[in-house]
Design an enzyme around this catalytic site. Sequence first.
Site, PDB file in Angstrom:
ATOM      1  CG  ASN A   1      -1.676   1.201   1.500  1.00  0.00           C
ATOM      2  OD1 ASN A   1      -1.720   2.090   0.651  1.00  0.00           O
ATOM      3  ND2 ASN A   1      -2.323   1.274   2.659  1.00  0.00           N
ATOM      4  CD1 TRP A   2       3.305   0.988  -2.917  1.00  0.00           C
ATOM      5  CD2 TRP A   2       3.291   2.154  -4.831  1.00  0.00           C
ATOM      6  NE1 TRP A   2       3.929   0.228  -3.875  1.00  0.00           N
ATOM      7  CE2 TRP A   2       3.936   0.914  -5.063  1.00  0.00           C
ATOM      8  CE3 TRP A   2       3.164   3.051  -5.903  1.00  0.00           C
ATOM      9  CZ2 TRP A   2       4.452   0.563  -6.315  1.00  0.00           C
ATOM     10  CZ3 TRP A   2       3.678   2.702  -7.138  1.00  0.00           C
ATOM     11  CH2 TRP A   2       4.314   1.468  -7.338  1.00  0.00           C
ATOM     12  CE  LYS A   3      -0.203   3.080   4.883  1.00  0.00           C
ATOM     13  NZ  LYS A   3      -0.061   3.138   6.331  1.00  0.00           N
TER      14      LYS A   3
ATOM     15  CG  HIS B   1      -5.711   1.456   5.527  1.00  0.00           C
ATOM     16  ND1 HIS B   1      -5.282   2.444   6.385  1.00  0.00           N
ATOM     17  CD2 HIS B   1      -4.656   0.628   5.343  1.00  0.00           C
ATOM     18  CE1 HIS B   1      -4.013   2.216   6.695  1.00  0.00           C
ATOM     19  NE2 HIS B   1      -3.605   1.127   6.071  1.00  0.00           N
TER      20      HIS B   1
ATOM     21  CD  GLU C   1      -2.942   5.203   7.082  1.00  0.00           C
ATOM     22  OE1 GLU C   1      -2.924   5.330   5.850  1.00  0.00           O
ATOM     23  OE2 GLU C   1      -1.999   4.678   7.722  1.00  0.00           O
TER      24      GLU C   1
ATOM     25  CD  GLU D   1      -3.145  -2.889   7.508  1.00  0.00           C
ATOM     26  OE1 GLU D   1      -2.030  -3.070   7.004  1.00  0.00           O
ATOM     27  OE2 GLU D   1      -3.847  -1.896   7.287  1.00  0.00           O
TER      28      GLU D   1
ATOM     29  N   GLY E   1       2.844   2.080  10.834  1.00  0.00           N
ATOM     30  CA  GLY E   1       3.747   3.209  10.656  1.00  0.00           C
ATOM     31  C   GLY E   1       4.474   3.612  11.921  1.00  0.00           C
TER      32      GLY E   1
ATOM     33  CB  SER F   1       5.832  -1.948  11.781  1.00  0.00           C
ATOM     34  OG  SER F   1       5.373  -0.635  12.076  1.00  0.00           O
TER      35      SER F   1
ATOM     36  N   GLY G   1       3.063  -1.118   4.296  1.00  0.00           N
ATOM     37  CA  GLY G   1       3.016   0.308   4.002  1.00  0.00           C
ATOM     38  C   GLY G   1       4.412   0.851   3.736  1.00  0.00           C
ATOM     39  N   GLY G   2       5.051   1.348   4.765  1.00  0.00           N
ATOM     40  CA  GLY G   2       6.362   2.004   4.622  1.00  0.00           C
ATOM     41  C   GLY G   2       7.384   1.194   3.830  1.00  0.00           C
TER      42      GLY G   2
HETATM   43  P1  PGA Z   1       3.137   0.144   7.717  1.00  0.00           P
HETATM   44  O1  PGA Z   1       1.648   0.316   7.110  1.00  0.00           O
HETATM   45  O2  PGA Z   1       3.714  -1.094   7.055  1.00  0.00           O
HETATM   46  O3  PGA Z   1       3.852   1.399   7.307  1.00  0.00           O
HETATM   47  O4  PGA Z   1       3.007  -0.014   9.178  1.00  0.00           O
HETATM   48  C1  PGA Z   1       0.797  -0.779   6.958  1.00  0.00           C
HETATM   49  C2  PGA Z   1      -0.515  -0.349   6.397  1.00  0.00           C
HETATM   50  O5  PGA Z   1      -1.061   0.684   6.809  1.00  0.00           O
HETATM   51  O6  PGA Z   1      -1.084  -1.037   5.522  1.00  0.00           O
END
Ligand code: PGA
Length: 250
Positions: free
Chosen positions: A10-12, A95, A97, A167, A173, A213, A234-235
């Site tokens: 997920n590149w956000k 998600h 977020e 998650e 993050g 993470s 994510g990251g």
């Molecule tokens: P993260 O994000 O790997 O940066 O913790 C995961 C996500 O939100 O899908």
Amino acid sequence: MSRNYYIAGNWKMHKTRQEAAELAGALVEGLKDGKHKYLVAPSFTLLETVAPIVKGTNIRLGAQNMAVDVQGAHTGETSVLQLKDLGVQTVILGHSERRHLYKEDDELINKKVKLALRHGLEVILCVGELLEEREAGRAEAVCETQTVKGLEGILVTDLANIVIAYEPVWAIGTGKTATPEDADAIHAWVRGVIGRLYGAAAAGDIIIQYGGSVKPDNAAQLMAKENIDGALVGGAALKADSFVPIGKFS
Ligand code: PGA
């Protein structure tokens, strides 16, 4: 039971078109001999750039969200038809977020899940508890509610197009990963919920990704757990140097 590992990035809200093209190209090269199922989910503005790069490879194209309506006067939203037109195969819904920053609730997410399935998209439905919910001993209950409500009205025949991503919000993050044991316990719980709703065969088949993470150095321990079938990253999905080793964990 036929579960294959599924590693999704997920590149956000990151990358310009040029950066996205470079990353997608490096992932195609790096993962071409990878044994698992892969996905990248870039921003809407990058989908048209990334689509031809991943087309025909072992990397699926995903979107990070989708409007609840098919079309119409919805300023700032993106429709399932527009996503399909660009070759999107999968959509990430619910998600944390979206739930917490943009106040999407279970009812809205459920409508989006149904709409995506109706249009033939695969859905990655995210569930996960906040830190205060975990500390109050409510992690299982929160994930159960989000799973049950997210899947309300979904038939067992549609389940092949559903992936769940667990998650824990406190791990996203933050550099804090759930221990493989803690993550596996929630995955087992969610699998049990699927079993209750849809039966043992469906529970055995559903892919449950872990997200929060995930890094090259913790992927293998997480994936080794019985109920962890992949990752939503994510990251570490923003660089081929970290996503490729996660995709090829061993
Ligand atoms: P993260 O994000 O790997 O940066 O913790 C995961 C996500 O939100 O899908």
